[in-house]
Structures are given as structure tokens and as C-alpha cells.
Design an enzyme around this catalytic site. Structure first.
Site, PDB file in Angstrom:
ATOM      1  N   GLY A 116       0.811  -1.217   0.000  1.00 40.74           N
ATOM      2  CA  GLY A 116       0.000   0.000   0.000  1.00 40.74           C
ATOM      3  C   GLY A 116       0.841   1.262   0.000  1.00 40.74           C
ATOM      4  CB  CYS A 117       3.732   2.277   2.061  1.00 45.38           C
ATOM      5  SG  CYS A 117       2.919   2.093   3.662  1.00 45.38           S
ATOM      6  CB  THR A 118       5.074   0.369  -2.831  1.00 41.34           C
ATOM      7  OG1 THR A 118       5.990  -0.153  -1.867  1.00 41.34           O
ATOM      8  CG2 THR A 118       5.776   0.477  -4.179  1.00 41.34           C
TER       9      THR A 118
END
Length: 226
Positions: A116-118
């Protein structure tokens, strides 16, 4: 010696032998009872101690779960953006004053190089030019150490500065640090949050519990509308 005397003498050893056979059973029974009723100096049986210890451990866990740090007031729109001074990727430090007079997007993500952060960081990088055209800077923040941030940046060719807040100071100030739950367990961690700061240094908009898909585009539209 008469026959009567001989009979008496033979009976006596037999009687003694029988008594000796019964004695060990009596002692074993006494030892078993003593073990069952053994008490500690505090006057409690071993069984009672086990129950007390188990209850004490459970109480400790309950108490520790209740003794949570007091939550800080949530960051609200119109409030002056909290100042910060933290190390950033590539060396040097990043401060709020570095962005004085321009709009600023601060997106807080739980952990570098996770799915998700990527996706979120790549989306903000994809729109970096559009944000610049809208007079808006974009900065990502997590609690990862600088080496992890730089590895994250290089692996995905990110074009936005990444701040390392290992002590959670900025995370707490911006309301991006709090209680989370997973698999029925509660813990403290980073809450995916985005804050848009206006050119006047005040909080213009806050997104909490962010869903990554389409989020960067929503933030860009909000920045353009300021």
C-alpha cells in the site's frame, strides 16, 4: 526348651516381621498426605499459590492494556501546522519553514516498501509535476530509518522527499500515530494520514484512514482549489 516355648519364640519373630511390612505403607501414606497439605510460609497451599499467580498475571495484562498514553487532541482544519525538524533522504534535514509561503502535502505512511505504501508513494511521484504547477510541495513521512527510506526511494524511483521520524514526534503532532488493531490485538502504530497545509501555514485539510487508490488525485484537486 519345651515345645510350647519353641512355638512362642517362632510366633514372635513372625509378628515382628508382619509389623515391619505394615510400617512402610503407613509412612508412605503419611508422606503423601503431608505433600498434599504442604503449606508455604505465607500459610497458603501450593495449589492456592498457582491459582493466585495465574490470576495476578491476568490482572497485569489487563492493567497494562488499560494504561494507555493519553491521546493528544486531533489536528483540525484551520489550526497552525505543527513545526518539525527531521532528517530526510539524501542527507540534511527537512523543516516546516523550508516550505514557507507555499502549499505543502504531508503524507504519512506505515512502512516503506510495503504494497500500500509503495502504491501511494508512486502515485504522488507520478503527480509530482502537477503538484509543482499547483504551487504545492509533497513530502512523505514514516518511522523508517534513513537507510530504509533511501532504499525505498531508489527501488521505486521516487521523486518526493522522504522524512524519517523514528521517535514519532511529528507523527504524534500531526495525529498520524495511534491505536491500531490486527488479528484481535491492539497496538500503537502509524495511521495512514495526509495533511494539506496552506501557503498561510495553516492546516487546510486532513485525510484520515486513507485508502490508497485514487487518493493522490484527490489531494491534488484539493491543492488546486486553495
Amino acid at each position: 526348651m519345651s515345645k510350647k516355648s519353641r512355638k512362642k519364640s517362632t510366633k514372635t519373630p513372625s509378628g515382628i516381621a508382619t509389623a515391619k511390612k505394615k510400617t512402610p505403607k503407613t509412612r508412605a501414606t503419611t508422606q503423601t498426605k503431608a505433600a498434599k497439605t504442604q503449606r508455604t510460609p505465607a500459610g497458603k497451599s501450593t495449589g492456592s499459590i498457582a491459582k493466585t499467580a495465574s490470576h495476578g498475571a491476568a490482572s497485569k495484562q489487563l492493567n497494562s492494556s488499560k494504561s494507555k498514553p493519553a491521546a493528544k487532541p486531533a489536528l483540525t482544519e484551520g489550526q497552525k501546522a505543527p513545526a518539525f525538524r527531521l532528517p530526510r533522504d539524501g542527507g540534511g534535514v527537512a523543516t516546516l519553514s523550508d516550505y514557507a509561503g507555499q502549499k505543502l502535502v504531508l503524507f504519512f505512511y506505515p512502512r516503506a516498501d510495503t504494497p500500500g505504501c509503495t502504491r501511494e508513494a508512486i502515485d504522488f511521484t507520478r503527480l509530482a509535476g502537477a503538484f509543482t504547477a499547483a504551487g504545492t510541495a509533497v513530502v512523505g513521512i514514516s518511522a523508517d530509518p534513513l537507510k530504509a527510506q533511501e532504499k525505498f526511494r531508489d527501488k521505486h524511483s521516487l521523486k518526493v522527499p522522504l522524512i524519517s521520524d523514528e521517535k514519532h514526534e511529528m507523527l504524534e503532532a500531526y495525529g498520524a500515530w495511534g491505536e491500531k488493531s490486527m488479528y484481535g490485538k491492539s497496538f500503537l502504530g502509524i495511521l495512514r494520514t495526509t495533511v494539506l497545509v496552506g501557503s498561510d501555514g495553516k492546516v487546510a485539510k486532513v485525510w484520515r484512514n486513507v485508502r490508497v487508490d485514487g487518493h493522490a488525485d484527490q489531494v491534488l484537486e484539493a491543492a488546486r482549489s486553495l
